[in-house]
Design a protein around this motif. Structure first.
Motif, mmCIF file in Angstrom:
data_model
loop_
_atom_site.group_PDB
_atom_site.id
_atom_site.type_symbol
_atom_site.label_atom_id
_atom_site.label_comp_id
_atom_site.label_asym_id
_atom_site.label_seq_id
_atom_site.Cartn_x
_atom_site.Cartn_y
_atom_site.Cartn_z
ATOM 1 N N UNK A 85 4.115 0.359 -6.757
ATOM 2 C CA UNK A 85 3.717 -0.290 -5.503
ATOM 3 C C UNK A 85 4.422 -1.621 -5.299
ATOM 4 N N UNK A 86 5.259 -2.030 -6.249
ATOM 5 C CA UNK A 86 5.991 -3.300 -6.112
ATOM 6 C C UNK A 86 6.895 -3.248 -4.886
ATOM 7 N N UNK A 87 6.940 -4.348 -4.184
ATOM 8 C CA UNK A 87 7.835 -4.432 -3.014
ATOM 9 C C UNK A 87 9.274 -4.618 -3.485
ATOM 10 N N UNK A 88 9.485 -5.537 -4.401
ATOM 11 C CA UNK A 88 10.815 -5.758 -4.969
ATOM 12 C C UNK A 88 10.781 -5.288 -6.398
ATOM 13 N N UNK A 89 11.476 -4.200 -6.657
ATOM 14 C CA UNK A 89 11.474 -3.652 -8.002
ATOM 15 C C UNK A 89 12.652 -4.200 -8.786
ATOM 16 N N UNK A 90 12.394 -4.546 -10.022
ATOM 17 C CA UNK A 90 13.431 -5.155 -10.868
ATOM 18 C C UNK A 90 14.420 -4.142 -11.363
ATOM 19 N N UNK B 130 1.150 0.294 -11.083
ATOM 20 C CA UNK B 130 1.406 -0.925 -10.302
ATOM 21 C C UNK B 130 2.880 -1.107 -9.959
ATOM 22 N N UNK B 131 3.767 -0.752 -10.876
ATOM 23 C CA UNK B 131 5.202 -0.939 -10.603
ATOM 24 C C UNK B 131 5.701 -0.030 -9.484
ATOM 25 N N UNK C 279 -4.693 2.742 -8.249
ATOM 26 C CA UNK C 279 -4.643 2.761 -9.714
ATOM 27 C C UNK C 279 -5.526 3.882 -10.262
ATOM 28 N N UNK C 280 -6.713 4.042 -9.696
ATOM 29 C CA UNK C 280 -7.638 5.088 -10.139
ATOM 30 C C UNK C 280 -7.061 6.477 -9.886
ATOM 31 N N UNK D 131 0.861 -1.189 0.000
ATOM 32 C CA UNK D 131 0.000 0.000 0.000
ATOM 33 C C UNK D 131 0.896 1.238 0.000
ATOM 34 N N UNK D 132 0.602 2.234 -0.855
ATOM 35 C CA UNK D 132 1.479 3.408 -0.931
ATOM 36 C C UNK D 132 1.538 4.234 0.355
#
Length: 107
Positions: A102-107, A99-100, A93-94, A71-72
């Motif tokens: 809010x990713x916990x592990x970002x690539x 979505x990226x 999103x709205x 959650x942001x």
């Protein structure tokens, strides 16, 4: 226990005997497993733990997917990315959050 004369038994009697023996074996194994589990749970409790905490097993063998999104505004609220999207995810999103982001592990 008396000896069983297998050679004198009919096929139906032998099949019933096999069924009874299989049921007795299963019952015995189930009782032993329950006793072992109770003993392990008691030992874990004695040490101040829950058995599932020590083994990392989820309740009733269900596999728990690790969280993928956070959650942001509330980092304690997470979602695995599987199943229905939670309301907070849809709202973010709205509001224009990607979505990226809010990713916990970002690539």
């Amino acid at each position: 226990m008396s000896a069983i004369e297998l050679d004198t038994m009919s096929l139906d009697e032998l099949k019933k005997l096999r069924k009874d023996v299989d049921a007795a074996i299963k019952s015995f194994e189930d009782r032993k497993k329950k006793a072992a589990l109770a003993e392990l749970e008691a030992k874990a409790a004695e040490l101040g733990f829950n058995l599932s905490d020590l083994t990392g097993a989820a309740a009733k063998g269900r596999k728990v997917n690790p969280p993928k999104y956070r959650h942001p505004e509330n980092p304690e609220t997470t979602w695995s990315g599987r199943g229905r999207q939670p309301d907070w995810f849809k709202e973010a999103l709205a509001a224009g959050t990607k979505p990226e982001d809010m990713l916990i592990v970002k690539a």
